[in-house]
Design an enzyme around this catalytic site. Structure first.
Site, PDB file in Angstrom:
ATOM      1  N   GLU A 184       5.342   0.055 -13.818  1.00  0.00           N
ATOM      2  CA  GLU A 184       4.161   0.404 -13.041  1.00  0.00           C
ATOM      3  C   GLU A 184       2.968   0.787 -13.902  1.00  0.00           C
ATOM      4  O   GLU A 184       1.921   1.180 -13.387  1.00  0.00           O
ATOM      5  CB  GLU A 184       4.492   1.563 -12.088  1.00  0.00           C
TER       6      GLU A 184
ATOM      7  N   ARG B 127       3.431   5.489 -15.117  1.00  0.00           N
ATOM      8  CA  ARG B 127       2.225   4.754 -14.741  1.00  0.00           C
ATOM      9  C   ARG B 127       1.185   4.666 -15.841  1.00  0.00           C
ATOM     10  O   ARG B 127       0.088   4.173 -15.603  1.00  0.00           O
ATOM     11  CB  ARG B 127       1.643   5.348 -13.454  1.00  0.00           C
TER      12      ARG B 127
ATOM     13  N   THR C 264       5.461  11.244 -13.207  1.00  0.00           N
ATOM     14  CA  THR C 264       5.355   9.787 -13.090  1.00  0.00           C
ATOM     15  C   THR C 264       3.919   9.312 -13.273  1.00  0.00           C
ATOM     16  O   THR C 264       3.684   8.162 -13.617  1.00  0.00           O
ATOM     17  CB  THR C 264       5.869   9.302 -11.725  1.00  0.00           C
TER      18      THR C 264
ATOM     19  N   ASN D 283       2.266  14.767   0.439  1.00  0.00           N
ATOM     20  CA  ASN D 283       2.623  15.387   1.714  1.00  0.00           C
ATOM     21  C   ASN D 283       3.226  16.771   1.499  1.00  0.00           C
ATOM     22  O   ASN D 283       3.733  17.091   0.429  1.00  0.00           O
ATOM     23  CB  ASN D 283       3.610  14.502   2.478  1.00  0.00           C
TER      24      ASN D 283
ATOM     25  N   ASP E 254       4.382  11.652   6.350  1.00  0.00           N
ATOM     26  CA  ASP E 254       4.217  11.207   4.958  1.00  0.00           C
ATOM     27  C   ASP E 254       3.000  10.305   4.840  1.00  0.00           C
ATOM     28  O   ASP E 254       3.050   9.237   4.264  1.00  0.00           O
ATOM     29  CB  ASP E 254       5.470  10.504   4.459  1.00  0.00           C
TER      30      ASP E 254
ATOM     31  N   LYS F 143      -2.334   6.022   3.021  1.00  0.00           N
ATOM     32  CA  LYS F 143      -1.235   5.444   3.789  1.00  0.00           C
ATOM     33  C   LYS F 143      -1.573   5.303   5.270  1.00  0.00           C
ATOM     34  O   LYS F 143      -0.921   4.547   5.991  1.00  0.00           O
ATOM     35  CB  LYS F 143       0.017   6.309   3.648  1.00  0.00           C
TER      36      LYS F 143
ATOM     37  N   ASN G 135      -0.373   2.858  -0.660  1.00  0.00           N
ATOM     38  CA  ASN G 135       0.447   3.850  -1.338  1.00  0.00           C
ATOM     39  C   ASN G 135      -0.185   4.129  -2.702  1.00  0.00           C
ATOM     40  O   ASN G 135      -1.362   4.417  -2.774  1.00  0.00           O
ATOM     41  CB  ASN G 135       1.883   3.336  -1.429  1.00  0.00           C
ATOM     42  N   TRP G 136       0.560   3.997  -3.806  1.00  0.00           N
ATOM     43  CA  TRP G 136      -0.017   4.343  -5.107  1.00  0.00           C
ATOM     44  C   TRP G 136      -0.842   3.213  -5.715  1.00  0.00           C
ATOM     45  O   TRP G 136      -1.512   3.412  -6.735  1.00  0.00           O
ATOM     46  CB  TRP G 136       1.064   4.789  -6.089  1.00  0.00           C
TER      47      TRP G 136
END
Length: 714
Positions: free
Chosen positions: A79, A130, A174, A267, A311, A338, A417-418
């Site tokens: 990633e 990442r 991460t 979240n 979430d 999201k 998302n990311w």
């Protein structure tokens, strides 16, 4: 030829130039170098390079490709965003191994092996990294064991190591760190392991902690009134703030002129999914954009989702931009979420630049629902209501969840998302990649189990949104859920670059969305792309190694670089296409899969991390089926229909058995990871003297001392 493999047998040192120590001004978009994860301090992922354009993009060729020999295996994801400085590319694999490569040829300069504990079992969503940060002659790497490490940029040797939190307590790193003005900033993962979020600032020279900002406030601090009191007679509520989540999943952005650093939060805890009664209130600063002064003190916040039960946090990096609104040039900040919306605010004060209206939403007292939620004016980049499916009860965004299984969209894995957005100042457009993933939902606190939504259709979108109106300009539908992954890179040449889970790296016309070129990399092209220039030649680079979750794309260990000239020594061909990830339908059974055998013969069903491969297996009545968790993450198997059985949470290496004494078809799934499913068909006469289902579990029961991970990766 499949590139150069970096291993000890082929290790060699390329010449490395002196590393400049002065801080480069990154208020402007990236140019010849890609010096920070977002390309600049504003995270725009836009480059002023224009050699490659819509007219010649079709001529792109592979300049080099290397195999890192790291991050190979099902639990790993690739990633990371490469960093390019002084002709050197710096990168970290999903195992937190760091590499320095010659950005012109891909030749290895050095590698630093993390040697992190392979038994770490508190990683939320697969092993990933990442990216790194570079500054003061050092390379800064966050690790899954909760450590931040500084390496010598010339040699790769460790200079210092600082613990941000213990992985045993749920803290892992991460996100890519940010280096700015002598300081390294890092977020922390772990909200899905009951860890409390924070942003930490470290001295770049020594690794000493300068300050940290708790994203779930201490009692008495600003925002603490939105959490239960520590004096609450309910002990779970009293300690809710200590396990409140709100983690920082991405690299912050900085505005030096305003003296502010910006990030978003995850979240709230103890968990998403309908246990909100344990944490009544809006739960600041979860699911929010937060601005801090550079000394770590609070400046402002904007909460995108109050008392988040779904979430619906926004792990994609925030973007800073300047744009005209009502005839005035304004300083903006934007983030895709999201929820499917892009939230556009004034970065000086957190007020909306385009309207965001508080609207009433459906209530359920069991989960202490927030009475209203923010609705941005503009277009969502993916559907916010699911398509009808059989007899399922469907609900749209912010629908109340309790004890009836619901099919909802967006799902926790839906929207953006990311995957990072890009902002192109030429077009004034944001570019976002999103997932349309309707999800089966039921409140974890209800005591009921939600069956997987077999037959629900999955897809994705690649969308250009006008920053002046928050309206869609163009949109491409994709067969894969791309809310996680490559995101978007744009350039002054009028191009948008994006990688697909099926391995194709692509170039689009940024104005129209027309596909101009693609190249098969041989593994999931799910990492963000970059561009840089050396000796007058523009390169575009991407890591291809797949995602272990959501898209379940093919694993690999490659970094590719492309240019119009290609490799002058020899032509590098496209790699063979890997097996494509699932697309179109979320879950479906088509019979006995190739290579599967009846459980009666193997007496075991292996639970593979994030991938119960759909198993439809037949056994006679009276068969004891043993489930073994052979992965690193906690999993359970819970009956979604007949019997309502649950083996409890199994840690790595634990086993539990279920005896089936009644004929029928038993669908099961992993409660925290509902995309992991299986099916057992039991035949023969009923054993009348025995219970229909008998569970013999050595696992930890749901709701026990091990926190159940959220099903939604970040």
């Amino acid at each position: 030829m499949h590139g150069t493999r970096l291993g000890f047998a082929t290790l060699f040192l390329a010449a490395i130039p002196a590393v400049a120590l002065a801080q480069v001004d990154l208020r402007k978009p990236a140019g010849k170098e890609w010096l920070t994860i977002g390309g600049d301090w504003h995270n725009t992922r836009y480059s002023t390079l224009s050699q490659i354009d819509p007219n010649n993009a079709k001529n792109l060729k592979a300049a080099w490709v290397v195999h890192l020999g790291s991050g190979l295996g099902q639990k790993y994801s690739m990633e990371g965003t490469p960093i390019v400085k002084d002709g050197i590319m710096y990168f970290a694999s999903g195992n937190d191994d760091a590499f320095a490569l010659d950005a012109r040829t891909g030749a290895l300069i050095w590698q630093h092996l993390s040697h992190i504990d392979q038994s770490i079992n508190t990683v939320c969503c697969g092993w990933d990294n990442r990216g790194v940060a570079v500054g003061e002659g050092k390379v800064f790497v966050g690790q899954l064991d909760g450590n931040m490490v500084a390496l010598d940029a010339k040699t790769g040797k460790e200079i210092w190591k600082t613990s941000i939190g213990k992985w045993q307590d749920g803290y892992t790193i991460t996100s890519a760190p940010l280096y700015y003005n002598g300081t390294v900033y890092t977020g922390i993962a772990g909200g899905d392991r009951s860890a409390r979020g924070k942003l930490t600032a470290l001295d770049a020279k020594t690794g000493k902690e300068l300050w940290h900002f708790w994203t779930v406030p201490d009692p008495g601090a600003k925002g603490s009134e939105t959490w239960p009191s520590p004096n609450d007679p309910n002990p779970v509520r009293a300690k809710a703030y200590l396990h409140g989540g709100a983690n920082v999943w991405q690299t912050p952005a900085v505005d030096p002129e305003l003296g502010l650093i910006y990030f978003s939060t995850g979240n709230p805890g103890p968990t998403a999914g309908g246990v909100g009664a344990n944490r009544p209130g809006d739960n600041l600063f979860s699911s929010s954009i937060v601005a801090l002064h550079m000394d770590g003190t609070y400046a402002w916040h904007f909460q995108q989702v109050h008392h988040d039960l779904w979430d619906f946090d926004c792990p994609s990096p925030v973007i800073l931009f300047d744009q005209m609104y009502d005839g005035k040039l304004r300083k903006g900040i934007a983030e895709a979420c999201k929820t499917g919306w892009i939230y556009i605010l004034d970065r000086t004060n957190g007020k909306p630049l385009i309207g965001i209206n508080e609207k009433p939403v459906e209530q359920n007292p069991h989960v202490d629902s927030a009475p209203t939620q923010p609705y941005p004016v503009g277009d969502a980049v993916m559907p916010q209501c699911p398509q009808p499916l059989g007899s399922w009860v469907t609900k749209c965004i912010f629908g109340a969840i309790w004890d009836v299984p619901l099919l909802m969209s967006p799902g926790g894995n839906g929207g953006v998302n990311w995957a990072p957005m890009s902002y192109d100042p030429q077009t004034g457009y944001f570019y976002a990649t999103a997932a349309d993933r309707p999800t089966s939902r039921i409140a974890q606190g209800s005591g009921k189990i939600a069956p997987p939504a077999i037959g629900a259709k999955y897809s994705g979108t690649l969308t250009a949104v006008d920053s002046r109106t928050n309206r869609i300009v163009w949109q491409n539908k994709t067969p894969y859920s791309i809310g996680q992954g490559s995101g978007a890179l744009t350039t002054a040449g009028g191009l948008l670059f994006h990688g697909e889970p099926d391995g194709n790296f692509q170039a689009y016309d940024a104005k129209t969305g027309r596909l101009l070129w693609q190249w098969q990399t041989g593994a999931g092209a799910d990492a963000p792309a970059i561009t840089y220039e050396i000796d007058g030649e523009q390169y575009v680079a991407i890591a291809a190694g797949g995602l272990s979750i959501q898209t379940a794309s093919a694993n690999g260990d490659m970094i590719w670089a492309f240019s119009l000239r290609g490799n002058p020594q020899h032509q590098i061909a496209q790699f063979d296409a890997p097996p494509p990830p699932p697309s179109g339908v979320s879950f479906n059974f088509t019979g006995l899969l190739k290579g599967e055998v009846p459980i009666a013969k193997t007496n075991a069903v292996k639970m593979i991390d994030y991938a119960f491969r759909p198993s439809r297996i037949t056994v006679p009545t009276g068969t004891k089926v043993t489930f073994t968790n052979t992965g690193q993450q906690p999993h359970n198997a819970a009956g979604a229909d007949l019997g309502g059985w649950d083996i409890g949470v199994l840690m790595a290496g634990q086993s539990a058995s279920v005896t089936f004494n009644k004929p029928g078809t038993y669908l099961y799934s992993c409660t925290p990871h509902p995309f992991m499913i299986g099916q057992i068909v039991v035949t023969g006469p009923e054993i009348a003297s025995a219970p229909a289902v008998v569970v013999e579990s050595s696992g930890l029961k749901t709701g026990g001392p091990i926190a159940m991970p959220s099903p939604q990766p970040q």
